[in-house]
Scaffold this motif. Structure first.
Motif, PDB file in Angstrom:
ATOM      1  N   TYR A   1      30.136 -10.703  75.700  1.00 23.64           N
ATOM      2  CA  TYR A   1      29.386 -10.239  76.664  1.00 23.64           C
ATOM      3  C   TYR A   1      28.566 -11.539  77.158  1.00 23.64           C
ATOM      4  O   TYR A   1      28.274 -12.530  77.097  1.00 23.64           O
TER       5      TYR A   1
ATOM      6  N   GLN B   1      25.128 -11.984  79.177  1.00 24.31           N
ATOM      7  CA  GLN B   1      23.739 -11.369  80.003  1.00 24.31           C
ATOM      8  C   GLN B   1      22.906 -12.812  80.742  1.00 24.31           C
ATOM      9  O   GLN B   1      22.513 -13.392  79.934  1.00 24.31           O
TER      10      GLN B   1
ATOM     11  N   PRO C   1      23.455  -6.970  79.439  1.00 21.47           N
ATOM     12  CA  PRO C   1      25.165  -7.539  78.968  1.00 21.47           C
ATOM     13  C   PRO C   1      26.514  -7.140  80.138  1.00 21.47           C
ATOM     14  O   PRO C   1      26.083  -6.169  80.463  1.00 21.47           O
TER      15      PRO C   1
ATOM     16  N   LEU D   1      27.070 -13.278  74.331  1.00 23.08           N
ATOM     17  CA  LEU D   1      26.955 -12.312  73.639  1.00 23.08           C
ATOM     18  C   LEU D   1      27.127 -12.005  72.677  1.00 23.08           C
ATOM     19  O   LEU D   1      28.994 -11.863  73.278  1.00 23.08           O
TER      20      LEU D   1
ATOM     21  N   PHE E   1      24.986  -6.277  67.697  1.00 18.22           N
ATOM     22  CA  PHE E   1      25.471  -7.926  68.789  1.00 18.22           C
ATOM     23  C   PHE E   1      25.097  -8.772  67.161  1.00 18.22           C
ATOM     24  O   PHE E   1      24.013  -8.506  67.349  1.00 18.22           O
ATOM     25  N   GLY E   2      25.572 -10.100  67.961  1.00 17.95           N
ATOM     26  CA  GLY E   2      24.664 -10.788  67.042  1.00 17.95           C
ATOM     27  C   GLY E   2      23.740 -11.529  67.717  1.00 17.95           C
ATOM     28  O   GLY E   2      23.161 -11.327  68.829  1.00 17.95           O
ATOM     29  N   PRO E   3      22.950 -12.586  67.898  1.00 17.47           N
ATOM     30  CA  PRO E   3      21.970 -13.300  68.798  1.00 17.47           C
ATOM     31  C   PRO E   3      22.032 -13.865  69.624  1.00 17.47           C
ATOM     32  O   PRO E   3      20.977 -14.068  70.059  1.00 17.47           O
TER      33      PRO E   3
END
Lengths: 114, 112
Positions: A35, A37, A43, A91, A105-107
């Motif tokens: 994604y 954002q 996102p 993301l 989700f990752g950071p």
């Protein structure tokens, strides 16, 4: 259990330079998402993989963006050449399967293009 | 055109009060709707999912309602705490090929 891992966390580049982001999803998750954002926005999906196959890349700007998910695990998203408007947070998320509903989700990687 | 709107960019409330966030959508028929929490510098974290045939879903101090006639979901946090301060994202299952479509989010601030 480890979560979704992304690297780098931050990246500053000059326009026209290439950049790559890496994602390692949660073990056993077949579906992987990238994604973008923008500030103050939600996102927006760029590409979705099921195992190693890109099943939806309709929102990926293919003139400069590319992605791969070799062996159906890790994934790399690349931009070449980067433009000022590409500055955003990228993301990565994963889920057990499409329709698996919950996405983890990752950071994110915060990209700044100067 | 298809649209998903969270009607407040920011919501400020006093600790102990109930926070109510709204998510409206047009031209979608989602099979389900999700709410995520996002803290600064972090990715979204899943909170709750509600299906089209469900009216209400609860989890601890959180409650979500889903009205497919009004095309609206309400997200409530009861007995709010400063630690609840974050951006809350609504996401519905309605894009092409069944992808999640996210709203812009509502930034909630809970003051002590």
């Amino acid at each position: 259990e480890a979560g979704v891992v992304q690297s780098p966390r931050y990246k500053i580049i000059e326009k026209k330079q290439p950049v790559a982001f890496w994602c390692n999803p949660i073990s056993g998750h077949n579906t992987l998402y990238w994604y973008r954002q923008n500030l103050g926005q939600g996102p927006e999906l760029l590409i979705r993989y099921e195992n190693e196959e890109a099943v939806d890349d309709s929102q990926l700007p293919k003139d400069r963006f590319s992605a791969e998910r070799l062996k159906g695990v890790d994934s790399t998203l690349k931009i070449q050449p980067a433009e000022l408007g590409d500055s955003a947070v990228y993301l990565c998320a994963s889920s057990f399967q499409t329709g698996g509903e919950t996405q983890y989700f990752g950071p994110g990687t915060r990209l700044l293009v100067l | 055109s298809q649209k998903i709107e969270q009607n407040s960019e920011a919501l400020n409330i006093q600790e102990g009060k109930t926070a109510t966030l709204t998510c409206n959508y047009t031209n979608y028929s989602p099979a389900y709707l999700q709410w995520y929490r996002q803290d600064p510098g972090r990715g979204p974290v899943f909170l709750l999912l509600i299906r089209e045939n469900e009216k209400e879903k609860r989890k601890e101090r959180l409650k979500v309602t889903f009205d497919t006639t009004l095309k609206q979901s309400l997200f409530h946090i009861t007995a709010s705490q400063p630690a609840d301060s974050a951006t809350y994202l609504c996401a519905l299952h309605g894009g092409s090929q069944g992808n999640l479509i996210f709203g812009k989010g509502t930034k909630l601030s809970v003051k002590p």
